[in-house]
Design an enzyme around this catalytic site. Structure first.
Site, mmCIF file in Angstrom:
data_model
loop_
_atom_site.group_PDB
_atom_site.id
_atom_site.type_symbol
_atom_site.label_atom_id
_atom_site.label_comp_id
_atom_site.label_asym_id
_atom_site.label_seq_id
_atom_site.Cartn_x
_atom_site.Cartn_y
_atom_site.Cartn_z
ATOM 1 N N ASP A 144 -11.399 2.939 3.945
ATOM 2 C CA ASP A 144 -11.838 1.546 3.788
ATOM 3 C C ASP A 144 -13.346 1.455 3.577
ATOM 4 O O ASP A 144 -13.856 0.407 3.186
ATOM 5 C CB ASP A 144 -11.470 0.737 5.051
ATOM 6 C CG ASP A 144 -10.236 -0.124 4.829
ATOM 7 O OD1 ASP A 144 -9.941 -0.440 3.660
ATOM 8 O OD2 ASP A 144 -9.591 -0.486 5.827
ATOM 9 N N GLN A 155 -4.999 -1.385 9.537
ATOM 10 C CA GLN A 155 -4.892 -2.701 8.892
ATOM 11 C C GLN A 155 -5.512 -3.779 9.780
ATOM 12 O O GLN A 155 -5.174 -3.899 10.962
ATOM 13 C CB GLN A 155 -3.402 -3.013 8.620
ATOM 14 C CG GLN A 155 -3.167 -4.320 7.908
ATOM 15 C CD GLN A 155 -3.748 -4.331 6.475
ATOM 16 O OE1 GLN A 155 -3.599 -3.362 5.728
ATOM 17 N NE2 GLN A 155 -4.412 -5.405 6.111
ATOM 18 N N LYS A 200 0.846 -1.205 0.000
ATOM 19 C CA LYS A 200 0.000 0.000 0.000
ATOM 20 C C LYS A 200 0.875 1.246 0.000
ATOM 21 O O LYS A 200 0.637 2.201 -0.742
ATOM 22 C CB LYS A 200 -0.921 0.000 1.233
ATOM 23 C CG LYS A 200 -2.068 -0.971 1.103
ATOM 24 C CD LYS A 200 -2.850 -1.168 2.394
ATOM 25 C CE LYS A 200 -3.936 -2.232 2.179
ATOM 26 N NZ LYS A 200 -4.640 -2.627 3.388
#
Ligand code: NAP
Length: 281
Positions: free
Chosen positions: A119, A96, A52
């Site tokens: 997200d 995460q 990422k």
């Protein structure tokens, strides 16, 4: 059969995003920033986060990774999120997953201000998506959606079957397809006759976690099949779709690996840029 090349599509998307970041820099004299919080030393999470960060840098985003040991207190993480919520140079925040057991995942998700929730997991974004309002959309279903649209730009009236109803994949995927005027059936472990449901579909999105569940004779000709699954097996990584069988029938199919996976990270970058743009209005 069209083999849907997710690597190529993701590279094209990153190229578009890179141009957009350059334009935003000229316009606002600053670039979108993505901050990832990584807790613990689980190898897959570390690899995801490294990828990422690399992709974010590639398109010109400002990116930062904040690492904590897996013994970190929940309060410390929540305080850090609060600090990032109030930091104007941070456009997007991602924690995460999975988290260590002592940290409440939902508390963490809800602590991130919805406008920085790249997200798309915050209940506010989930609600906005299902109400058809502007929202961050979870990255994997967004990637699937973009791949489907590349094959079939007009989805209106198509029959779609989503296999799996997770908050991460199945449910947001359903909302995206509904928004495109598909007739959507969402299926799950209690669905009576999954084969019969799939045989009705013009589009199948499989997000289950069972190796090669979707068989060749479940798919009618001219169906677009998107395989979200990532399953480790003796013969290597396979998806939720039996690739060899389904590729004989389908109109288009994503491989695993190299299909949906690469789009997920590219969509995270897209979401970060969208959050930045909305914050400038
Ligand atoms: P999940 O949370 O475990 O959800 C799985 C869903 O599949 C559940 O809704 C479950 O139904 C349903 N299901 C289980 N057995 C079934 C069956 N026999 N028939 C029909 N439905 C069944 O999984 P997830 O997080 O959505 O992930 C799904 C897969 O995608 C996994 O392989 C994961 O590794 C992969 N994944 C890939 C990416 C990517 O970037 N490519 C990203 C995320 C996840 P119930 O609700 O009834 O239990």
């Amino acid at each position: 059969m069209i083999l849907i090349d997710g690597k190529k599509a993701a590279a094209e998307l990153r190229e578009e995003l890179k141009k957009e970041v350059t334009d935003l820099k000229t316009k606002y004299n600053k670039v979108p920033g993505l901050t990832v919080i990584l807790i613990g030393d689980m190898t897959p999470s570390q690899i995801y986060v490294r990828n990422k960060e690399k992709s974010a840098n590639e398109v010109g985003l400002k990116s930062e990774v904040i690492k904590y040991p897996d013994t970190v207190q929940e309060e410390t993480v929540l305080e850090k999120i609060e600090e990032l919520n109030n930091n104007d140079s941070v456009s997007g925040i991602l924690v995460q997953l999975p988290l260590p057991k002592h940290i409440d995942k939902q508390k963490v998700i809800e602590k991130i201000v919805p406008s920085k929730d790249v997200d798309g997991f915050h209940p506010m974004n989930v609600g906005n998506l299902s109400s058809g309002y502007e929202s961050s959309v979870p990255c994997t279903p967004l990637g699937c959606y973009l791949l489907i649209k590349k094959i079939e730009p007009n989805l209106s009236g198509k029959k779609a079957v989503v296999v799996g109803r997770s908050n991460l994949n199945g449910k947001p995927m359903t909302q995206l397809l509904l928004k495109e005027n598909c007739t959507v059936t969402i299926t799950h472990s209690k669905t009576k006759d999954l084969k019969a449901e799939c045989l009705e579909a013009d589009i199948i999105v499989a997000a289950v976690g069972i190796p090669e569940l979707v068989k060749g004779d479940w798919v009618k000709k001219d169906t677009i099949v998107i395989d979200v699954g990532i399953n480790k097996t003796d013969k290597g990584i396979v998806g939720d779709v039996d690739f060899d069988e389904v590729s004989k029938n389908a109109k288009a199919l994503t491989p695993v690996p190299g299909g949906v996976g690469p789009m997920t990270i590219a969509c995270l970058l897209k979401n970060t840029i969208e959050c930045f743009k909305r914050s400038q209005i």
